[in-house]
Design a protein around this motif. Structure first.
Motif, short mmCIF file in Angstrom:
data_model
loop_
_atom_site.label_atom_id
_atom_site.label_comp_id
_atom_site.label_asym_id
_atom_site.label_seq_id
_atom_site.Cartn_x
_atom_site.Cartn_y
_atom_site.Cartn_z
N PRO A 98 0.65 -0.99 -0.39
CA PRO A 98 -0.06 -0.40 0.11
C PRO A 98 1.05 1.20 0.29
O PRO A 98 1.93 1.20 0.24
CB PRO A 98 -0.43 -0.51 1.50
N PRO A 99 0.55 2.59 -0.89
CA PRO A 99 0.83 3.79 0.01
C PRO A 99 1.33 3.67 1.10
O PRO A 99 0.36 3.94 2.31
CB PRO A 99 -0.06 5.40 -0.48
N ALA A 100 2.28 4.41 1.03
CA ALA A 100 2.92 4.71 2.59
C ALA A 100 2.32 5.28 3.98
O ALA A 100 1.52 5.71 5.15
CB ALA A 100 3.87 5.96 2.55
N LEU A 117 -1.47 0.92 10.36
CA LEU A 117 -0.69 0.17 11.81
C LEU A 117 -1.56 1.47 12.58
O LEU A 117 -1.33 0.83 14.47
CB LEU A 117 0.86 0.68 11.05
N GLN A 118 -1.44 2.93 12.50
CA GLN A 118 -2.04 3.35 13.76
C GLN A 118 -3.12 2.74 13.87
O GLN A 118 -3.07 2.48 15.50
CB GLN A 118 -2.06 4.92 13.34
N ALA A 119 -4.09 1.98 13.32
CA ALA A 119 -5.31 1.57 13.08
C ALA A 119 -4.34 0.16 14.46
O ALA A 119 -6.00 -0.51 15.31
CB ALA A 119 -6.07 1.35 12.34
N GLN A 120 -4.08 -0.42 14.39
CA GLN A 120 -3.14 -1.79 14.98
C GLN A 120 -3.04 -1.70 16.59
O GLN A 120 -2.65 -2.04 17.38
CB GLN A 120 -2.63 -2.56 14.36
N ASP A 143 6.68 5.31 11.70
CA ASP A 143 7.35 5.26 10.31
C ASP A 143 8.59 4.07 10.86
O ASP A 143 8.92 3.99 9.65
CB ASP A 143 7.79 6.23 10.36
N ALA A 144 9.23 4.25 11.57
CA ALA A 144 10.31 4.14 11.78
C ALA A 144 10.16 1.50 11.27
O ALA A 144 11.44 1.52 11.06
CB ALA A 144 11.57 4.19 13.01
N GLY A 180 8.21 -1.08 4.33
CA GLY A 180 6.84 -0.38 3.47
C GLY A 180 6.01 -1.76 3.44
O GLY A 180 4.38 -1.23 3.39
N SER A 181 6.37 -2.36 3.83
CA SER A 181 5.55 -3.40 4.23
C SER A 181 4.68 -3.40 5.89
O SER A 181 5.32 -3.79 6.41
CB SER A 181 5.27 -5.50 3.93
N PRO A 182 3.35 -3.10 5.61
CA PRO A 182 2.77 -3.09 6.90
C PRO A 182 2.98 -3.97 7.79
O PRO A 182 2.58 -4.16 8.83
CB PRO A 182 1.35 -2.28 6.85
#
Ligand SMILES: [Zn+2]
Length: 361
Positions: A209-211, A218-221, A227-228, A235-237
């Motif tokens: 997915p786009p960044a 990830l924030q929802a998780q 970011d780090a 780039g893979s969530p």
């Protein structure tokens, strides 16, 4: 974030496929689903793309849409998520869907309760391969009549795990699937599949997915500052979440390169060897890129120590690659990590690591 705070995606209770409210398990798979509609006639589909793009979830979504009893037959619309068939897929109980995964992945997901789980026989660890006995059992299953009358789906994940004899056993079924069966294969590395397997499949390409979408997911998780970890994961969530579940966090990542350069491996102690080697390979990659004047990919540029010795760096990389190629190591994990970190000390002598090139593994 402490490891305990990180939600676990997988596990015995995690339902598969479209949720009853219509949500996808991974939001970025919507594009892949749309592309799959154009391939709805394919009897064998190879779902490929970069690691961590969500191959398995995509394959389950497609299986669910093929079997959904609220969708018109053969149309491959998105599954409804609510009919009896969708529920059976979600709970891994659908008689017309066969999920073939290596034993190690089943253990990881907590799926050791299934009929076709292959328990390790006298082996120290569950197999990471898709074995011929699994493929033969799936072929036998494929020849039985469909339980609910909408055809059958055989899902092999990942196809890269097929050993040669298992892949050869699959060829005839791949060429001419019995009845209305569809085959779904996944691969993060399709060029390494047997050409005879690859050529019998149509292809569906997934992308990361786009960044912004990855960050939001990830924030929802529950990862407030993803970011780090996202950079470390290329780039893979899904990978970023896995690193978080392994106990990595932004502060630890920021200090890791200098600690390793100083020969301090305490932060790596107790971690599985393949994960440690992956981290160190990424660090060595970034050190090399930075030495050549490029922009590091996995770690923040400011976190990398300067002054890497090119010869020692090359020796260190070769040692890491040798370890990465082998599953089993004669060394204890603690000794191996100590040795790999001590070689990193030789790469950055100015960091006080106290170079010692003893006993390269
Ligand atoms: Zn349905």
């Amino acid at each position: 974030m402490a490891k305990a705070d990180v939600p676990q995606r997988d596990g015995p209770a995690a339902p598969l496929g479209v949720q009853p409210d219509g949500r996808l398990p991974l939001p970025w798979l919507a594009d892949g689903l749309a592309a799959a509609r154009r391939l709805s006639g394919a009897h064998a589909l190879l779902i490929h793309g970069p690691a961590g793009a969500g191959h398995f979830d995509m394959a389950v979504l497609l299986a669910q849409s093929l079997l959904c009893e609220a969708a018109p037959t053969g149309a491959q619309a998105t599954a409804c998520g609510r009919c009896a068939s969708c529920h059976l897929v979600a709970t891994r109980a659908h008689p017309d869907l066969r999920l073939v995964l290596p034993a190690a992945l089943r253990v990881q997901r907590g799926w050791t309760d299934e009929d076709d789980y292959i328990a390790p026989k006298g082996e120290a660890k569950p197999s990471r391969e898709l074995r011929i006995d699994q493929v033969r059992a799936a072929i036998d299953w494929s020849q039985q009549t469909s339980g609910r009358g909408r055809g059958k789906v055989l899902l092999l994940h990942p196809a890269d795990a097929l050993n040669i004899s298992a892949a050869n056993a699959l060829l005839k079924t791949l060429e001419e699937p019995p009845g209305q069966m569809r085959l779904l294969l996944t691969s993060a590395d399709p060029e390494h599949l047997l050409p005879t397997v690859r050529s019998r499949c149509q292809r569906l390409a997934l992308t990361l997915p786009p960044a912004a979408q990855a960050r939001a997911w990830l924030q929802a998780q529950g990862l407030d500052t993803p970011d780090a970890l996202l950079a470390l994961a290329g780039g893979s969530p899904l990978e970023a979440l896995a690193w978080a579940q392994d106990g990595l966090n932004p502060a630890l990542l920021a200090s890791l390169p200098r600690r390793v350069a100083a020969g301090d491996g305490s932060v790596l102690a107790g971690r599985p060897i393949p994960r440690v080697v992956e981290l160190l390979l990424k660090l060595s990659h970034d050190a090399q890129v930075q030495a050549a004047g490029g922009v590091p990919r996995f770690f923040a540029a400011a976190s990398l120590p300067a002054g890497a010795d090119p010869t020692a760096l090359r020796i260190w990389q070769q040692a890491l690659q040798r370890v990465a190629r082998h599953d089993e190591h004669p060394w204890s994990a603690a000794l191996l990590i100590e040795s790999l970190v001590s070689q990193a000390g030789a790469v950055w002598p100015a960091q006080g690591g106290g170079a010692s090139l003893h006993s390269l593994p």
